[in-house]
Scaffold this motif. Sequence first.
Motif, PDB file in Angstrom:
ATOM      1  N   LEU A 140      71.049 128.080  54.656  1.00  0.00           N
ATOM      2  CA  LEU A 140      72.276 127.309  54.870  1.00  0.00           C
ATOM      3  C   LEU A 140      72.916 127.006  53.520  1.00  0.00           C
ATOM      4  O   LEU A 140      72.268 126.397  52.654  1.00  0.00           O
ATOM      5  N   ARG A 141      74.154 127.414  53.333  1.00  0.00           N
ATOM      6  CA  ARG A 141      74.841 127.237  52.053  1.00  0.00           C
ATOM      7  C   ARG A 141      76.268 126.756  52.277  1.00  0.00           C
ATOM      8  O   ARG A 141      76.867 126.990  53.327  1.00  0.00           O
ATOM      9  N   ILE A 142      76.790 126.092  51.231  1.00  0.00           N
ATOM     10  CA  ILE A 142      78.186 125.655  51.211  1.00  0.00           C
ATOM     11  C   ILE A 142      78.864 126.315  50.018  1.00  0.00           C
ATOM     12  O   ILE A 142      78.400 126.174  48.870  1.00  0.00           O
ATOM     13  N   LEU A 143      79.934 127.041  50.261  1.00  0.00           N
ATOM     14  CA  LEU A 143      80.715 127.683  49.205  1.00  0.00           C
ATOM     15  C   LEU A 143      82.103 127.056  49.186  1.00  0.00           C
ATOM     16  O   LEU A 143      82.852 127.158  50.165  1.00  0.00           O
ATOM     17  N   VAL A 144      82.453 126.394  48.071  1.00  0.00           N
ATOM     18  CA  VAL A 144      83.744 125.732  47.924  1.00  0.00           C
ATOM     19  C   VAL A 144      84.705 126.690  47.247  1.00  0.00           C
ATOM     20  O   VAL A 144      84.346 127.352  46.249  1.00  0.00           O
ATOM     21  N   ASP A 145      85.912 126.788  47.776  1.00  0.00           N
ATOM     22  CA  ASP A 145      86.913 127.684  47.197  1.00  0.00           C
ATOM     23  C   ASP A 145      87.332 127.192  45.818  1.00  0.00           C
ATOM     24  O   ASP A 145      87.398 125.993  45.551  1.00  0.00           O
ATOM     25  N   GLY A 146      87.667 128.162  44.951  1.00  0.00           N
ATOM     26  CA  GLY A 146      88.140 127.831  43.611  1.00  0.00           C
ATOM     27  C   GLY A 146      86.986 127.610  42.649  1.00  0.00           C
ATOM     28  O   GLY A 146      85.822 127.440  43.026  1.00  0.00           O
ATOM     29  N   ASP A 147      87.341 127.608  41.357  1.00  0.00           N
ATOM     30  CA  ASP A 147      86.354 127.358  40.316  1.00  0.00           C
ATOM     31  C   ASP A 147      85.987 125.881  40.290  1.00  0.00           C
ATOM     32  O   ASP A 147      86.585 125.048  40.965  1.00  0.00           O
ATOM     33  N   ALA A 148      84.977 125.561  39.484  1.00  0.00           N
ATOM     34  CA  ALA A 148      84.577 124.163  39.319  1.00  0.00           C
ATOM     35  C   ALA A 148      85.756 123.354  38.792  1.00  0.00           C
ATOM     36  O   ALA A 148      86.354 123.686  37.765  1.00  0.00           O
ATOM     37  N   ARG A 149      86.088 122.286  39.485  1.00  0.00           N
ATOM     38  CA  ARG A 149      87.268 121.511  39.145  1.00  0.00           C
ATOM     39  C   ARG A 149      86.997 120.043  39.430  1.00  0.00           C
ATOM     40  O   ARG A 149      86.033 119.673  40.098  1.00  0.00           O
ATOM     41  N   VAL A 150      87.877 119.205  38.895  1.00  0.00           N
ATOM     42  CA  VAL A 150      87.846 117.772  39.169  1.00  0.00           C
ATOM     43  C   VAL A 150      88.962 117.472  40.159  1.00  0.00           C
ATOM     44  O   VAL A 150      90.132 117.755  39.896  1.00  0.00           O
ATOM     45  N   TYR A 151      88.597 116.908  41.298  1.00  0.00           N
ATOM     46  CA  TYR A 151      89.570 116.638  42.348  1.00  0.00           C
ATOM     47  C   TYR A 151      90.281 115.318  42.081  1.00  0.00           C
ATOM     48  O   TYR A 151      89.735 114.410  41.439  1.00  0.00           O
ATOM     49  N   ARG A 152      91.506 115.247  42.611  1.00  0.00           N
ATOM     50  CA  ARG A 152      92.323 114.043  42.477  1.00  0.00           C
ATOM     51  C   ARG A 152      92.867 113.649  43.836  1.00  0.00           C
ATOM     52  O   ARG A 152      92.627 114.318  44.841  1.00  0.00           O
TER      53      ARG A 152
END
Length: 443
Positions: free
Chosen positions: A5-17
Motif C-alpha cells: 500500500l503506497r501513497i504517491l503525491v503529484d508534483g515534486d517535494a513542495r511546501v503547501y500554502r
Amino acid sequence: MVPDLRILVDGDARVYRRGDKVTGRVILGVEHEEDVVALKISFSGVCITTTNRPVYTPHRADATAPMQRYQERVQLFKFEQDLLSGSELASNKESRTFDFKFPELTVPRFSKWQHGPKYLKSPHPLPPSFQTDTSGGQAVVAYCLRATLVRGGSHRPLETQEMLPYHPTPDNIQLEPQAHSRVLYAQIWKPLSDSRTAMDKAMSKLSRRSSSATGPRIVPTLHHPETIAPGQNIPLYLSLEDASPAPNFQASQCTLDCVTVKISTHTTSMCGQSATSPEDIECKRVTCLSKSNLAKPLPFNTKAKLAHNFRLLEDTECVPSFKTYTITRRYDLSVSVGLKYEGREFTVRCTTLLEILPRVPRDLLPGVLEEEEEDEPLPPYAPREPSREFAPMYESIFMLEQESSSETSLAYTTSRGSSTTSNMSTPASEVEGMSFGEAAVSR
C-alpha cells in the motif's frame, strides 16, 4: 503476504500554502486474491501536546516519584474519501486517485466550559508545520495523508501515511517593514546630576534654580519594527532629545558606545483536558548582534542607525508566530544600547514583542519588483559614421620603435595588468566599511 500500500503525491517535494490542492494516487498491490472491505484515504491536520508530571503521593517527597504522562490531541480538520469498497481483487495492482484542498480555517469549535481560559476555542487560520521538544514532552503540528485498507476475515487494517509540510500565507504583503517609535520616559537620564552632592541638590531646590542649568535631561526613543519576515532588513534606530535645554547652556553630544540585540523565543504547550491542565513553557534566547567600543557621535534630535544588514534567516527555528488550540509561539526583541556623556556611562534597555511573519512567496510578489530585479537590456546597436581621422601607417611606427620594442612591450603589459587589477579590486574604504558581524542572523 502483506499487500503493498503506497501513497504517491503529484508534483515534486513542495511546501503547501493556504488553498493549495493536494492530488495523487493510492497504489494497492496484492499477490493473491484479496477480499477488500474498504480502501479509504484521509487528509487531516492535528495538534498534539504531551508532557510528564510527578504523581503526588502523601507522606512521600523523594526524587523517585512516579511520573504521569499527559497527552492531548486536537483535530484541526479531517476529510475522507472512499476509494474502493466491497470487492474481490485478483493478483494485480490497483490505482485510485484522490483530490483534497487545504482549508482556510480550522474546523472544530469547543465550549468555553470544557477547557481552561488559555485554550483557544474558536476556528482560526492553520498554524505552520511545527515540532519542538518542551521541558516535559513535545509539541507537534502536523498535516498528513493516511491510506487505510480494511480486509475481510481476521486481518488487521493496513495503514500508510505521507507527511505534507505547510506554511501560512501572509494576509497583507508587506515588502518593507515599518519602524515604530517608542519613547522611553522611564529611562530619562540626567548625566550631570549624578555627580552633584546632596548639599548642592538641596541648595538648588532652596534657590529655585532650574534643573536644566545643571545639564541636559536626555529622553531616549527607540525605533523598532513590530512585525518582520525572514529576509527583510530589521530597522533599528535610536534618537535622543534634550527635554529641558537651558538657553545659556551648550550641551555636549552623546557617544554611542555599544549595542546588543537579542531575540527570545517562547513556546507554550498545554494539555487542557485534565483537571490540572499541565502547561510547559520553553524559552530560548539568542544574541543576534553584539558590538562594543563604537565611539560614534550621537547628536540630539537625530536618528542613529544601530544595525546594518540585520536580517533573519529562514530555518527550522524561525517559525512564524502563531497561536492554535494548545500551542503558542511568540518572540521578543531585546535591545541594549550603551551611551556616554562627558565620561559618564548609561545603558538604555528595551524589550518589545516581535511578530515574525511568514516569508512572502516569490510568486506572490508584485510584477514591478520582478521587473526591477532583472538586468537592464543593452541599447540596440546603431552603426556610426566613419571617422575622418585615419590610422597612421604601421611601417612608420615600426621604424620609430624598432630599437626599444622589447622594453616598450614589457612596460605596456605591466601597466595594463596593474590597471586591470586596480579596477577589479575593492577600495580600502569599502573593506573597512564591511560589517561581517551584522550579516544574516539565524534564529
